[in-house]
Design a protein around this motif. Sequence first.
Motif, PDB file in Angstrom:
ATOM      1  N   THR A 157       0.727  -1.229  -0.027  1.00  9.89           N
ATOM      2  CA  THR A 157       0.037  -0.066   0.046  1.00  9.89           C
ATOM      3  C   THR A 157       1.109   1.381  -0.088  1.00  9.89           C
ATOM      4  OG1 THR A 157      -0.208   0.076   2.536  1.00  9.89           O
ATOM      5  CG2 THR A 157      -1.815  -1.306   1.175  1.00  9.89           C
ATOM      6  N   THR A 158       0.366   2.528  -0.299  1.00 11.22           N
ATOM      7  CA  THR A 158       1.045   3.697  -0.350  1.00 11.22           C
ATOM      8  C   THR A 158       1.076   4.170   0.948  1.00 11.22           C
ATOM      9  OG1 THR A 158      -1.099   4.773  -0.910  1.00 11.22           O
ATOM     10  CG2 THR A 158       0.350   4.324  -2.881  1.00 11.22           C
ATOM     11  N   PRO A 159       2.258   4.962   1.224  1.00 13.12           N
ATOM     12  CA  PRO A 159       2.295   5.412   2.811  1.00 13.12           C
ATOM     13  C   PRO A 159       1.154   6.248   3.084  1.00 13.12           C
ATOM     14  CG  PRO A 159       4.375   5.774   1.298  1.00 13.12           C
ATOM     15  CD  PRO A 159       3.310   5.153   0.350  1.00 13.12           C
ATOM     16  N   SER A 160       1.155   6.101   4.287  1.00 13.46           N
ATOM     17  CA  SER A 160      -0.099   6.995   4.880  1.00 13.46           C
ATOM     18  C   SER A 160      -0.035   8.512   4.769  1.00 13.46           C
ATOM     19  CB  SER A 160      -0.542   6.948   6.376  1.00 13.46           C
ATOM     20  OG  SER A 160       0.916   7.202   7.232  1.00 13.46           O
ATOM     21  N   ASN A 161       1.133   9.132   4.485  1.00 11.77           N
ATOM     22  CA  ASN A 161       1.410  10.403   4.254  1.00 11.77           C
ATOM     23  C   ASN A 161       1.280  10.694   2.921  1.00 11.77           C
ATOM     24  OD1 ASN A 161       3.746   9.322   3.538  1.00 11.77           O
ATOM     25  ND2 ASN A 161       5.036  10.948   4.055  1.00 11.77           N
ATOM     26  N   LEU A 162       0.788   9.924   2.047  1.00 11.28           N
ATOM     27  CA  LEU A 162       0.781  10.363   0.588  1.00 11.28           C
ATOM     28  C   LEU A 162      -0.511  10.038  -0.080  1.00 11.28           C
ATOM     29  CD1 LEU A 162       2.495  10.832  -1.949  1.00 11.28           C
ATOM     30  CD2 LEU A 162       2.777   8.365  -2.192  1.00 11.28           C
ATOM     31  N   SER A 163      -0.996  10.925  -0.603  1.00 11.87           N
ATOM     32  CA  SER A 163      -2.492  10.867  -1.279  1.00 11.87           C
ATOM     33  C   SER A 163      -2.376  11.022  -2.947  1.00 11.87           C
ATOM     34  CB  SER A 163      -3.139  12.081  -0.424  1.00 11.87           C
ATOM     35  OG  SER A 163      -4.613  11.992  -1.460  1.00 11.87           O
ATOM     36  N   LEU A 164      -2.754  10.125  -3.267  1.00  8.60           N
ATOM     37  CA  LEU A 164      -2.588  10.104  -4.888  1.00  8.60           C
ATOM     38  C   LEU A 164      -3.820  10.029  -5.567  1.00  8.60           C
ATOM     39  CD1 LEU A 164       0.347   7.290  -5.274  1.00  8.60           C
ATOM     40  CD2 LEU A 164       0.524   9.829  -5.193  1.00  8.60           C
ATOM     41  N   SER A 165      -4.064  10.711  -6.405  1.00 11.97           N
ATOM     42  CA  SER A 165      -5.344  10.851  -7.165  1.00 11.97           C
ATOM     43  C   SER A 165      -5.253  10.098  -8.571  1.00 11.97           C
ATOM     44  CB  SER A 165      -5.865  12.351  -7.575  1.00 11.97           C
ATOM     45  OG  SER A 165      -4.794  12.798  -8.373  1.00 11.97           O
ATOM     46  N   ARG A 166      -4.282   9.827  -9.128  1.00 14.18           N
ATOM     47  CA  ARG A 166      -3.820   9.321 -10.263  1.00 14.18           C
ATOM     48  C   ARG A 166      -2.763   8.147 -10.321  1.00 14.18           C
ATOM     49  NH1 ARG A 166      -2.793  12.854 -14.692  1.00 14.18           N
ATOM     50  NH2 ARG A 166      -3.525  11.216 -16.187  1.00 14.18           N
ATOM     51  N   VAL A 167      -2.765   7.145 -10.688  1.00  9.95           N
ATOM     52  CA  VAL A 167      -1.418   6.234 -10.566  1.00  9.95           C
ATOM     53  C   VAL A 167      -1.293   5.404 -12.057  1.00  9.95           C
ATOM     54  CG1 VAL A 167      -1.745   5.976  -8.111  1.00  9.95           C
ATOM     55  CG2 VAL A 167      -2.926   4.280  -9.900  1.00  9.95           C
ATOM     56  N   LEU A 168      -0.013   5.037 -12.175  1.00 13.30           N
ATOM     57  CA  LEU A 168       0.201   4.256 -13.209  1.00 13.30           C
ATOM     58  C   LEU A 168       1.268   3.174 -12.746  1.00 13.30           C
ATOM     59  CD1 LEU A 168       0.418   3.757 -16.440  1.00 13.30           C
ATOM     60  CD2 LEU A 168       2.483   5.279 -16.467  1.00 13.30           C
ATOM     61  N   LEU A 169       0.761   1.998 -13.154  1.00 13.92           N
ATOM     62  CA  LEU A 169       1.417   0.609 -12.565  1.00 13.92           C
ATOM     63  C   LEU A 169       2.462   0.211 -13.653  1.00 13.92           C
ATOM     64  CD1 LEU A 169       1.525  -0.901 -10.021  1.00 13.92           C
ATOM     65  CD2 LEU A 169       0.078  -2.512 -10.921  1.00 13.92           C
ATOM     66  N   LYS A 174       6.339  -3.714 -10.330  1.00 11.19           N
ATOM     67  CA  LYS A 174       7.345  -3.641  -9.672  1.00 11.19           C
ATOM     68  C   LYS A 174       7.369  -2.225  -9.144  1.00 11.19           C
ATOM     69  CE  LYS A 174      12.459  -3.547  -9.605  1.00 11.19           C
ATOM     70  NZ  LYS A 174      13.672  -3.828 -10.441  1.00 11.19           N
ATOM     71  N   TYR A 175       7.028  -1.091  -9.985  1.00 10.53           N
ATOM     72  CA  TYR A 175       6.879   0.331  -9.457  1.00 10.53           C
ATOM     73  C   TYR A 175       5.491   0.695  -9.770  1.00 10.53           C
ATOM     74  CZ  TYR A 175      11.893  -0.296 -10.881  1.00 10.53           C
ATOM     75  OH  TYR A 175      13.144  -0.618 -10.696  1.00 10.53           O
ATOM     76  N   LEU A 176       5.241   1.877  -8.894  1.00  7.10           N
ATOM     77  CA  LEU A 176       4.015   2.634  -8.914  1.00  7.10           C
ATOM     78  C   LEU A 176       4.294   4.086  -9.123  1.00  7.10           C
ATOM     79  CD1 LEU A 176       0.880   2.167  -8.500  1.00  7.10           C
ATOM     80  CD2 LEU A 176       1.154   2.807  -6.012  1.00  7.10           C
ATOM     81  N   LEU A 177       3.729   4.805  -9.993  1.00  4.93           N
ATOM     82  CA  LEU A 177       4.200   6.082 -10.376  1.00  4.93           C
ATOM     83  C   LEU A 177       2.580   6.974 -10.202  1.00  4.93           C
ATOM     84  CD1 LEU A 177       6.079   8.348 -11.189  1.00  4.93           C
ATOM     85  CD2 LEU A 177       5.197   8.053 -13.672  1.00  4.93           C
ATOM     86  N   PHE A 195       7.232   8.592  -7.238  1.00  8.27           N
ATOM     87  CA  PHE A 195       7.573   7.426  -7.711  1.00  8.27           C
ATOM     88  C   PHE A 195       8.152   6.484  -6.463  1.00  8.27           C
ATOM     89  CE2 PHE A 195      11.206   4.532  -9.339  1.00  8.27           C
ATOM     90  CZ  PHE A 195      10.287   3.867 -10.339  1.00  8.27           C
ATOM     91  N   LEU A 196       7.408   5.184  -6.493  1.00 10.05           N
ATOM     92  CA  LEU A 196       7.497   4.148  -5.651  1.00 10.05           C
ATOM     93  C   LEU A 196       8.263   3.082  -6.078  1.00 10.05           C
ATOM     94  CD1 LEU A 196       4.576   5.863  -5.047  1.00 10.05           C
ATOM     95  CD2 LEU A 196       4.873   4.897  -2.777  1.00 10.05           C
ATOM     96  N   THR A 197       9.124   2.514  -5.433  1.00  6.52           N
ATOM     97  CA  THR A 197       9.721   1.242  -6.078  1.00  6.52           C
ATOM     98  C   THR A 197       9.215   0.122  -4.995  1.00  6.52           C
ATOM     99  OG1 THR A 197      11.408   1.315  -4.219  1.00  6.52           O
ATOM    100  CG2 THR A 197      12.206   2.412  -6.611  1.00  6.52           C
ATOM    101  N   GLY A 198       9.387  -1.241  -5.607  1.00  7.13           N
ATOM    102  CA  GLY A 198       8.851  -2.481  -4.999  1.00  7.13           C
ATOM    103  C   GLY A 198       9.306  -2.266  -3.346  1.00  7.13           C
ATOM    104  N   PRO A 199      10.432  -2.539  -3.141  1.00  6.56           N
ATOM    105  CA  PRO A 199      10.921  -2.659  -1.711  1.00  6.56           C
ATOM    106  C   PRO A 199      10.972  -1.410  -1.002  1.00  6.56           C
ATOM    107  CG  PRO A 199      12.885  -2.830  -2.977  1.00  6.56           C
ATOM    108  CD  PRO A 199      11.458  -2.753  -3.852  1.00  6.56           C
ATOM    109  N   GLN A 200      10.619  -0.385  -1.695  1.00  4.37           N
ATOM    110  CA  GLN A 200      10.830   0.988  -0.901  1.00  4.37           C
ATOM    111  C   GLN A 200       9.641   1.855  -1.025  1.00  4.37           C
ATOM    112  OE1 GLN A 200      14.120   2.634  -2.938  1.00  4.37           O
ATOM    113  NE2 GLN A 200      15.688   1.422  -1.517  1.00  4.37           N
TER     114      GLN A 200
END
Length: 334
Positions: A157-169, A174-177, A195-200
């Motif tokens: 899941t995305t971090p609690s301090n990050l609010s995204l309205s649109r995403v691209l997988l 592996k990555y979420l933008l 930009f969010l990487t798999g393990p990070q």
Amino acid sequence: MHALTLTRRQQGALVPLGIGLLLPAVATALYGPQVYQREQIARGLAPAVRLRLPSGKSAKSFSFDLETHRVEVEAVRAETASEDENLRVRHPRTDLFVFDPATGALLAEGSGSTARSGEFSDEHAISADRQFIAKPTDLYLDHGWKVLDPRGKELSTTPSNLSLSRVLLSPHGKYLLGWGQTHSPRQGRGEGMYFLTGPQRDNPRPMRDLSRWDLIAFTPDETGLMVVSPAPQGLWSRLRYIGLSTTASWECTLPQESLPPQALTVSPDGRFVAVASQNSLLVFDAHNGLLLRTIPRTAGWASHCIVRFSPESRWLGDLTPEGVDLWDWQKHRP
């Protein structure tokens, strides 16, 4: 003035002449359009195959099946002047039509929805291999997103301090933008692309060189991003490659006649990238940005633009209101 009079023999001689003059005109009227169409296809100025939906249906999206290479077209009931817009939105009545790209034949139809991948979405995001899906944890508040595997198991899941309205997988999940806002106790609130990487995934990285209006697509091997950045007032636009695992990069300026850009796609083999505008389809070499082909686009959607490569990169599909135009773009190059 003297009236021209002809003998019966002379009149009889004119009959074959008249027939001879009339036959070419009739032949041109009957066969001219087909001959012209074949010539246009041979010159690469018309789609090689046109996939057409049944009457009363309007194309919404399409995709190529990676295994069968067939084309799946999602369609809705065509709008009518007397139709209740609210009713149509609540009950879109989507249908799925499957076509053979080689012949254009309709193979099957039924209810369902195509798995659209490689596009920014505020509803869900699907990886190119269709093995992972990202869904918002709350459809109304956009607090975060979760990534699920084919069995529905939550992977991250995305971090609690990050609010995204649109995403691209990314193609293999592996990555979420995404575009949205983050709140940091030290830096406060900031809006932009993250930009969010798999393990990070707990540590989103701001992408400073990407904007809300950019067209963005991952490369199939997930090593880079293809980006089309429109300039202010639409004076020019550039296509860029941004390496994610390397420092490799390149950029090129789009031709003036291809503005404004409306869609971007990368071929499944990673060799080509296509940019669509209202008037043209441009195909580039994905390794250096060299322009390979310019195709006149006349039948596609002006505002709802979707283009895709087939799995073997032979066809370049362009969504039209009636279905999909398939360009055999590598066969005939100018």
